[in-house]
Scaffold this motif. Sequence first.
Motif, short mmCIF file in Angstrom:
data_model
loop_
_atom_site.label_atom_id
_atom_site.label_comp_id
_atom_site.label_asym_id
_atom_site.label_seq_id
_atom_site.Cartn_x
_atom_site.Cartn_y
_atom_site.Cartn_z
N GLY A 89 5.36 5.53 -3.38
CA GLY A 89 6.41 5.00 -4.32
C GLY A 89 7.49 4.21 -3.71
O GLY A 89 7.55 4.26 -2.27
N GLN A 90 8.41 3.94 -4.67
CA GLN A 90 9.27 2.85 -3.77
C GLN A 90 10.55 3.83 -3.23
O GLN A 90 11.21 4.46 -4.23
CB GLN A 90 9.93 1.91 -4.69
CG GLN A 90 11.13 0.98 -4.33
CD GLN A 90 11.55 0.15 -5.53
OE1 GLN A 90 10.99 -0.17 -6.64
NE2 GLN A 90 12.58 -0.54 -5.25
N GLN A 91 10.66 3.70 -1.78
CA GLN A 91 11.59 4.68 -1.27
C GLN A 91 13.11 4.10 -1.30
O GLN A 91 14.13 5.13 -1.10
CB GLN A 91 11.22 4.88 0.17
CG GLN A 91 9.95 5.46 0.40
CD GLN A 91 9.61 6.74 -0.28
OE1 GLN A 91 10.67 7.65 -0.16
NE2 GLN A 91 8.81 6.83 -1.00
N GLN A 92 13.35 2.93 -1.49
CA GLN A 92 14.75 2.29 -1.37
C GLN A 92 14.87 1.44 -2.72
O GLN A 92 13.97 0.50 -2.81
CB GLN A 92 15.01 1.79 -0.11
CG GLN A 92 16.65 1.29 -0.12
CD GLN A 92 16.90 0.78 1.34
OE1 GLN A 92 16.25 0.56 2.03
NE2 GLN A 92 18.22 0.45 1.36
N ALA A 93 15.82 1.41 -3.37
CA ALA A 93 16.06 0.68 -4.57
C ALA A 93 16.61 -0.76 -4.16
O ALA A 93 17.06 -1.02 -2.88
CB ALA A 93 17.05 1.03 -5.52
N ILE A 94 16.20 -1.94 -4.63
CA ILE A 94 16.53 -3.22 -4.42
C ILE A 94 18.02 -3.56 -5.23
O ILE A 94 18.31 -2.79 -6.18
CB ILE A 94 15.57 -4.32 -4.79
CG1 ILE A 94 15.40 -4.25 -6.62
CG2 ILE A 94 14.25 -4.10 -4.23
CD1 ILE A 94 14.26 -5.41 -6.73
N ALA A 125 0.91 -1.27 0.05
CA ALA A 125 0.04 0.13 -0.08
C ALA A 125 0.67 1.37 0.13
O ALA A 125 0.55 2.18 -0.72
CB ALA A 125 -0.84 0.04 1.21
N THR A 126 1.88 1.19 0.79
CA THR A 126 2.82 2.32 0.86
C THR A 126 3.61 2.66 -0.52
O THR A 126 3.74 3.53 -0.95
CB THR A 126 3.68 2.36 1.88
OG1 THR A 126 4.71 1.32 1.89
CG2 THR A 126 3.06 2.45 3.44
N MET A 127 4.08 1.53 -1.07
CA MET A 127 4.89 1.48 -2.62
C MET A 127 3.65 2.10 -3.35
O MET A 127 4.14 2.87 -4.29
CB MET A 127 5.31 0.24 -2.50
CG MET A 127 6.47 -0.36 -1.68
SD MET A 127 7.10 -1.89 -2.26
CE MET A 127 7.62 -1.59 -3.98
N LYS A 128 2.41 1.87 -3.31
CA LYS A 128 1.63 2.21 -4.44
C LYS A 128 1.30 3.68 -4.07
O LYS A 128 1.17 4.54 -5.01
CB LYS A 128 0.40 1.50 -4.47
CG LYS A 128 0.35 0.04 -4.94
CD LYS A 128 -0.83 -0.63 -4.91
CE LYS A 128 -1.61 -0.01 -6.39
NZ LYS A 128 -2.65 -0.89 -6.67
N GLY A 162 4.52 -7.71 -6.07
CA GLY A 162 3.56 -8.37 -6.72
C GLY A 162 2.49 -8.48 -6.07
O GLY A 162 1.14 -8.44 -6.71
N ILE A 163 2.06 -8.10 -4.68
CA ILE A 163 0.65 -7.98 -4.15
C ILE A 163 0.04 -6.72 -4.72
O ILE A 163 -1.08 -6.71 -4.81
CB ILE A 163 0.87 -7.89 -2.56
CG1 ILE A 163 1.40 -9.28 -2.11
CG2 ILE A 163 -0.37 -7.55 -1.95
CD1 ILE A 163 1.68 -9.32 -0.72
N GLY A 164 0.78 -5.89 -4.86
CA GLY A 164 0.28 -4.51 -5.14
C GLY A 164 0.21 -4.28 -6.51
O GLY A 164 -0.21 -3.24 -7.35
N GLU A 165 0.48 -5.49 -7.45
CA GLU A 165 0.59 -5.45 -8.81
C GLU A 165 1.22 -4.15 -9.31
O GLU A 165 1.19 -3.61 -10.38
CB GLU A 165 -1.03 -5.31 -9.30
CG GLU A 165 -1.78 -6.55 -8.90
CD GLU A 165 -3.06 -6.52 -9.55
OE1 GLU A 165 -3.49 -5.28 -9.99
OE2 GLU A 165 -3.66 -7.55 -9.60
#
Length: 211
Positions: A56-61, A50-53, A86-89
């Motif tokens: 946004g993505q705060q830290q790169a993998i 939910a927070t990534m959607k 994956g969960i957040g599509e």
Amino acid sequence: MIQRRSIANARALTETPLIVRLLRSQIHLDPNQPRSQDKHTPETLAALAATMKSEGQQQAIKVRPHPDIPDDYMLVFGEGRWLAAGIGEIEYLDCIITEESNIGKIRVMQITENLQRQDMSQYDTAKAFRELIDLGECENAAAVARRFGMSDATVKRIPQGAGSIARSAGAGTERRGHDGYGTHAGRSRKDEPGQGQGDNRRRAANRQGQT
């Protein structure tokens, strides 16, 4: 002065790792990553998705070229963000690509990330440290301790669920017990439960037969 500061800032920016966007479907989990015990729950992953959607993505993998699949990648660390996407599509993920192919050095990256986040159990920590020694990345338990800023005693106290780290530092009087901890190899039969009493009974019966 302004010009010098600009040059310094430019130099710092060029040293920042390059972040690229990759399709999540191009990224695969590492089946041999050090942390075997899953710390992620459906609730934490749903919250992260939910927070990534929303934010946004705060830290790169971090990923590396996949050793077997051309044009695909294998995860070095960032499993939680990968699962949450994956969960957040979420179709794309921000990634740092390392070209490192030495498995020992990759394990060091993964162990360092997990230790800093305190994500690894003692069993996984012992297993990972043992692998570094087996791969030749660290010579012994003392070298592991130096590599990760720990004392020798701390490393040796970790329950040895995947082979004795202490043994690699010269403690050769231990063997693996059924519980995964070191037990003394010099144990005699009389120290085993019931063995001393059984020997005494046999000696008494022999004396009675001789009289």
